[in-house]
Write a protein that holds these residues in place. Sequence first.
Motif, PDB file in Angstrom:
ATOM      1  N   UNK A 205       0.831  -1.202   0.000  1.00 29.92           N
ATOM      2  CA  UNK A 205       0.000   0.000   0.000  1.00 29.92           C
ATOM      3  C   UNK A 205       0.866   1.253   0.000  1.00 29.92           C
ATOM      4  N   UNK A 206       1.874   1.262   0.856  1.00 32.15           N
ATOM      5  CA  UNK A 206       2.748   2.433   0.968  1.00 32.15           C
ATOM      6  C   UNK A 206       3.560   2.634  -0.306  1.00 32.15           C
ATOM      7  N   UNK A 207       4.056   1.534  -0.891  1.00 32.67           N
ATOM      8  CA  UNK A 207       4.945   1.625  -2.044  1.00 32.67           C
ATOM      9  C   UNK A 207       4.179   1.886  -3.338  1.00 32.67           C
ATOM     10  N   UNK A 208       3.007   1.289  -3.485  1.00 34.34           N
ATOM     11  CA  UNK A 208       2.284   1.357  -4.757  1.00 34.34           C
ATOM     12  C   UNK A 208       1.090   2.307  -4.702  1.00 34.34           C
ATOM     13  N   UNK A 209       0.197   2.102  -3.731  1.00 34.21           N
ATOM     14  CA  UNK A 209      -1.074   2.840  -3.728  1.00 34.21           C
ATOM     15  C   UNK A 209      -0.874   4.304  -3.356  1.00 34.21           C
ATOM     16  N   UNK A 210      -0.089   4.578  -2.319  1.00 34.30           N
ATOM     17  CA  UNK A 210       0.076   5.964  -1.854  1.00 34.30           C
ATOM     18  C   UNK A 210       0.600   6.880  -2.955  1.00 34.30           C
ATOM     19  N   UNK A 211       1.670   6.510  -3.685  1.00 34.01           N
ATOM     20  CA  UNK A 211       2.141   7.401  -4.771  1.00 34.01           C
ATOM     21  C   UNK A 211       1.097   7.630  -5.861  1.00 34.01           C
ATOM     22  N   UNK A 212       0.332   6.577  -6.186  1.00 32.34           N
ATOM     23  CA  UNK A 212      -0.687   6.712  -7.228  1.00 32.34           C
ATOM     24  C   UNK A 212      -1.794   7.658  -6.769  1.00 32.34           C
ATOM     25  N   UNK A 213      -2.238   7.484  -5.526  1.00 32.78           N
ATOM     26  CA  UNK A 213      -3.290   8.350  -4.981  1.00 32.78           C
ATOM     27  C   UNK A 213      -2.806   9.793  -4.917  1.00 32.78           C
ATOM     28  N   UNK A 214      -1.559   9.982  -4.501  1.00 33.94           N
ATOM     29  CA  UNK A 214      -1.011  11.333  -4.400  1.00 33.94           C
ATOM     30  C   UNK A 214      -0.909  12.006  -5.775  1.00 33.94           C
ATOM     31  N   UNK A 215      -0.492  11.250  -6.759  1.00 31.89           N
ATOM     32  CA  UNK A 215      -0.251  11.827  -8.084  1.00 31.89           C
ATOM     33  C   UNK A 215      -1.528  12.060  -8.884  1.00 31.89           C
ATOM     34  N   UNK A 216      -2.504  11.160  -8.758  1.00 30.11           N
ATOM     35  CA  UNK A 216      -3.651  11.209  -9.669  1.00 30.11           C
ATOM     36  C   UNK A 216      -5.000  11.452  -9.000  1.00 30.11           C
ATOM     37  N   UNK A 217      -5.084  11.287  -7.671  1.00 28.72           N
ATOM     38  CA  UNK A 217      -6.416  11.351  -7.054  1.00 28.72           C
ATOM     39  C   UNK A 217      -6.602  12.571  -6.164  1.00 28.72           C
ATOM     40  N   UNK A 218      -5.644  12.853  -5.284  1.00 28.03           N
ATOM     41  CA  UNK A 218      -5.807  13.933  -4.321  1.00 28.03           C
ATOM     42  C   UNK A 218      -5.850  15.290  -5.008  1.00 28.03           C
ATOM     43  N   UNK A 219      -6.739  16.148  -4.523  1.00 24.09           N
ATOM     44  CA  UNK A 219      -6.832  17.507  -5.032  1.00 24.09           C
ATOM     45  C   UNK A 219      -5.781  18.380  -4.342  1.00 24.09           C
ATOM     46  N   UNK A 220      -5.454  19.542  -4.917  1.00 26.71           N
ATOM     47  CA  UNK A 220      -4.417  20.402  -4.328  1.00 26.71           C
ATOM     48  C   UNK A 220      -4.652  20.735  -2.860  1.00 26.71           C
TER      49      UNK A 220
END
Length: 374
Positions: A205-220
């Motif tokens: 989760x930390x290695x794969x999901x967190x970077x993806x969520x940060x880059x493509x999902x979270x708003x500014x």
Amino acid sequence: MGKAGSGVVRLRGKDGFKAVDYYLVVPVLLMTIIGLYVLQKVLSKGYAAYPGNYYRQIVATVGGVIAALILSLLDDHLLKITGRLIYAVSLLLLILVPIDGYSLEGTWGADSWMKLPIIGNFQPSELAKIGLIMVASDIFEAMHNKEVTLLKGFGIMAAVYAPPMLLILTQPDFGTAMVICFTFVCMLFAWGVRYRYFLLAFSLFVVVVVPVVWAFYLKPFQKERILSLVFQGSDPRAEYNLMQSKYAIASGGLTGNHTGVLTPVPVKESDFIFSAISEHMGFIGTTAVIVLAFFFICRCLYVAAKIESKSASYCLTGLAGYFAFHYIENMGMSVGLLPITGIPLPFISLGGTAMLINYLAFGVILNISMSRNT
């Protein structure tokens, strides 16, 4: 209760009330009373919708108590049907949210609400949390009893979780998605998954999901909240809500702020209600809420460990996780230990939907506890 295998579905009689677990009832009622007391103090200080919004909170509380009493009296089989019905209704409402023409995204940053007759603003994702826990607990029991294979069981689980999760994430409501994931992990742990698998999943989760969520999902603005938590003091604008919350909590002292000069905190009546508790009841009030919440969660887990029904045990564990996440996140974000999210404080924060859903969940907990005692 209806006898197992008899095919009879009925309500528990008057003997059911003798089995009420007051170790569960008393903390919830005390937190509700504290919430209504603090909300009256907060809403009466310059809120244009007062006293209408306060009266609606009282009506929602009374309606929630009645719903909890009804749920607590249902037969086991009827409770399972109710869980499936809650899941189906919540899924239907989630589908209607983006197409009903009503949106509060400009105010709250997500299109999570719909407007219903009489009820008013309603958040279907709150209802989905309870429905998913109740349905998933039956699937976990079927896998435990070898009624379905693990592959088929987790396939069914994926089919149950995927539609509401996708709809919630597209709103986007990351806070609710986190709650659902946490409750699933709690039930998975109770079902018997070994520690090493949790550690492996967390690492992925930390290695794969967190970077993806940060880059493509979270708003500014969501990224700003996380960064301001990690690097406190780096962005005063993003940290405004948190700093005001801290000032309000500090001003409470031992018994509350009696100076008459209160700290303005955005969304003090809901997301930052913990700061209002400190402001009006001081260290004594905040400590009381923490102790009551902790005792309530511990009692839920105690009953879950003692109940014979595996489905009931998994369901109670998931609901305990649901409440625990809300309490920890809401209090943690108010003092700067966790990121700021729109997670209300159960039985205390302003919000008719949240109050009704909390009492629906409590009704299920009470039903399981009474089933154990009878």
